[in-house]
Scaffold this active site. Structure first.
Site, PDB file in Angstrom:
ATOM      1  N   ASN A 178      84.447  22.784  63.647  1.00  0.00           N
ATOM      2  CA  ASN A 178      84.513  22.816  62.180  1.00  0.00           C
ATOM      3  C   ASN A 178      83.614  23.935  61.678  1.00  0.00           C
ATOM      4  OD1 ASN A 178      85.112  21.901  59.505  1.00  0.00           O
ATOM      5  ND2 ASN A 178      83.113  20.880  59.438  1.00  0.00           N
ATOM      6  N   SER A 215      77.805  27.336  59.071  1.00  0.00           N
ATOM      7  CA  SER A 215      77.592  26.831  60.435  1.00  0.00           C
ATOM      8  C   SER A 215      78.924  26.471  61.071  1.00  0.00           C
ATOM      9  CB  SER A 215      76.764  25.541  60.397  1.00  0.00           C
ATOM     10  OG  SER A 215      75.606  25.676  59.595  1.00  0.00           O
ATOM     11  N   HIS A 239      81.285  24.811  58.282  1.00  0.00           N
ATOM     12  CA  HIS A 239      80.722  24.160  57.094  1.00  0.00           C
ATOM     13  C   HIS A 239      79.911  25.190  56.315  1.00  0.00           C
ATOM     14  CE1 HIS A 239      79.273  20.878  54.627  1.00  0.00           C
ATOM     15  NE2 HIS A 239      78.079  21.452  54.688  1.00  0.00           N
TER      16      HIS A 239
HETATM   17  C1  GRF Z   1      85.176  27.030  53.700  1.00  0.00           C
HETATM   18  O1  GRF Z   1      84.160  27.245  52.777  1.00  0.00           O
HETATM   19  C2  GRF Z   1      84.685  26.193  54.841  1.00  0.00           C
HETATM   20  O2  GRF Z   1      83.344  26.390  55.117  1.00  0.00           O
HETATM   21  C3  GRF Z   1      84.929  24.808  54.353  1.00  0.00           C
HETATM   22  O3  GRF Z   1      86.130  24.886  53.632  1.00  0.00           O
HETATM   23  C4  GRF Z   1      86.301  26.200  53.128  1.00  0.00           C
HETATM   24  C5  GRF Z   1      87.638  26.688  53.545  1.00  0.00           C
HETATM   25  O4  GRF Z   1      87.932  27.935  52.983  1.00  0.00           O
HETATM   26  N1  GRF Z   1      84.984  23.880  55.454  1.00  0.00           N
HETATM   27  P1  GRF Z   1      89.271  28.696  53.365  1.00  0.00           P
HETATM   28  O5  GRF Z   1      90.424  27.756  53.058  1.00  0.00           O
HETATM   29  O6  GRF Z   1      89.200  29.024  54.829  1.00  0.00           O
HETATM   30  O7  GRF Z   1      89.305  29.912  52.499  1.00  0.00           O
END
Ligand code: GRF
Length: 216
Positions: free
Chosen positions: A110, A139, A112
Site C-alpha cells: 500500500n 510511505s 499512504h
Molecule cells: C494517494 O495519495 C495515496 O497515497 C493514497 O490514495 C491516493 C491515491 O491517489 N493511498 P491516486 O489515485 O494514485 O492519484
C-alpha cells in the site's frame, strides 16, 4: 530471464500512482507485468488510464454485497483470476477484511500519504499542517491487519513550507509517491524485497523499521 512478476492494482480514484507504474513498467524487459486493474467504482479515472495502456480492467462494486466479508471474498476470487505475485493498493478506498489481508500476506503493498506511523487514516496533509510538522511525506508498506500499520518498505520526506496549504503539500507528496511506489514494486519483482517472519528483508538483510528513508 525469469518471467515478470504479475501485478494486480486495486484503486478507487484518479490512479496517478497507477500511471507512475504504467510509465515505469511498460518498457520491454520490465520485471513487472501489470496484469489487471480492479476498481470498486466504475467511474474511477484509473480505469481509463489502464485501458489506454492496454491493461485489463474489472469493476466490482461493493454496494451489491451483504457486508465486507462477502465483498472481499468476491474480490479475492476476481484478483486471483490474474494469478498475482503481488497486489498493489493504489488509492483503494476500502478497509480490507482480515481474511483478505491474510490471503495476500507478504505480497500486498500500500502507499499512504504520510510519514507513517504519523497520521494514519485520512486527511493526512491537513493534519500534518495542523500539527505543525516541519516534515511530511509518504510511505510504502506491506499490508497487515493493522490499518496503515504494516512493516515499512520506503518513505520519502518533503519539507513543509510556512505557506503550504493541504493542496500544495499534497502535490509535492504525490510527486514523491510516484517515485517510491514503482521503486518498491520493482524491488519486490526483482526478489530484493520480501516480508520475513520478523519484518522486511531487503537484499537478504533485515531492513530498519523505518524502511528506506529518502530525504530531499
Ligand atoms: C494517494 O495519495 C495515496 O497515497 C493514497 O490514495 C491516493 C491515491 O491517489 N493511498 P491516486 O489515485 O494514485 O492519484
Amino acid at each position: 530471464m525469469p518471467r515478470p512478476c504479475n501485478l494486480v492494482v486495486l484503486l478507487s480514484g484518479s490512479g496517478s500512482n497507477l500511471q507512475a507504474m504504467i510509465d515505469s513498467f511498460t518498457q520491454p524487459g520490465s520485471p513487472v507485468c501489470i496484469r489487471a486493474v480492479i476498481s470498486n467504482r466504475a467511474d474511477a479515472y484509473g480505469l481509463e488510464r489502464a485501458r489506454e495502456a492496454g491493461i485489463e480492467t474489472r469493476v466490482l462494486v461493493h454496494t451489491g454485497f451483504e457486508g465486507r466479508e462477502a465483498f472481499d471474498q468476491a474480490l479475492m476470487a476476481l484478483v486471483d483470476c490474474f494469478e498475482p505475485d503481488a497486489v498493489a493498493l493504489a488509492g483503494f478506498m476500502r478497509i480490507l477484511s482480515p481474511a483478505f489481508v491474510r490471503h495476500y500476506h507478504g505480497r500486498l503493498l500500500n502507499i499512504h500519504p504520510s510519514l507513517l506511523p504519523r497520521h494514519k487514516g485520512l486527511h493526512t496533509h491537513q493534519r500534518a499542517l495542523e500539527a505543525g510538522d516541519t516534515e511530511h511525506g509518504c510511505s510504502v508498506h506491506f499490508v497487515t491487519e493493522e490499518l496503515d500499520g504494516g512493516p515499512l518498505v520506503v518513505q520519502a520526506a518533503v519539507a513543509v513550507a510556512s505557506d503550504d496549504t493541504p493542496d500544495t503539500l499534497a502535490q509535492r507528496v504525490h510527486a514523491q509517491e510516484h517515485q517510491i511506489y514503482p521503486l518498491a514494486v520493482r524491488w519486490f519483482a526483482e526478489g530484493r524485497l520480501r516480508l520475513g517472519p520478523h519484518g522486511v528483508v531487503f537484499d537478504g538483510k533485515p531492513l530498519a523499521t523505518t524502511g528506506h528513508l529518502i530525504r530531499p
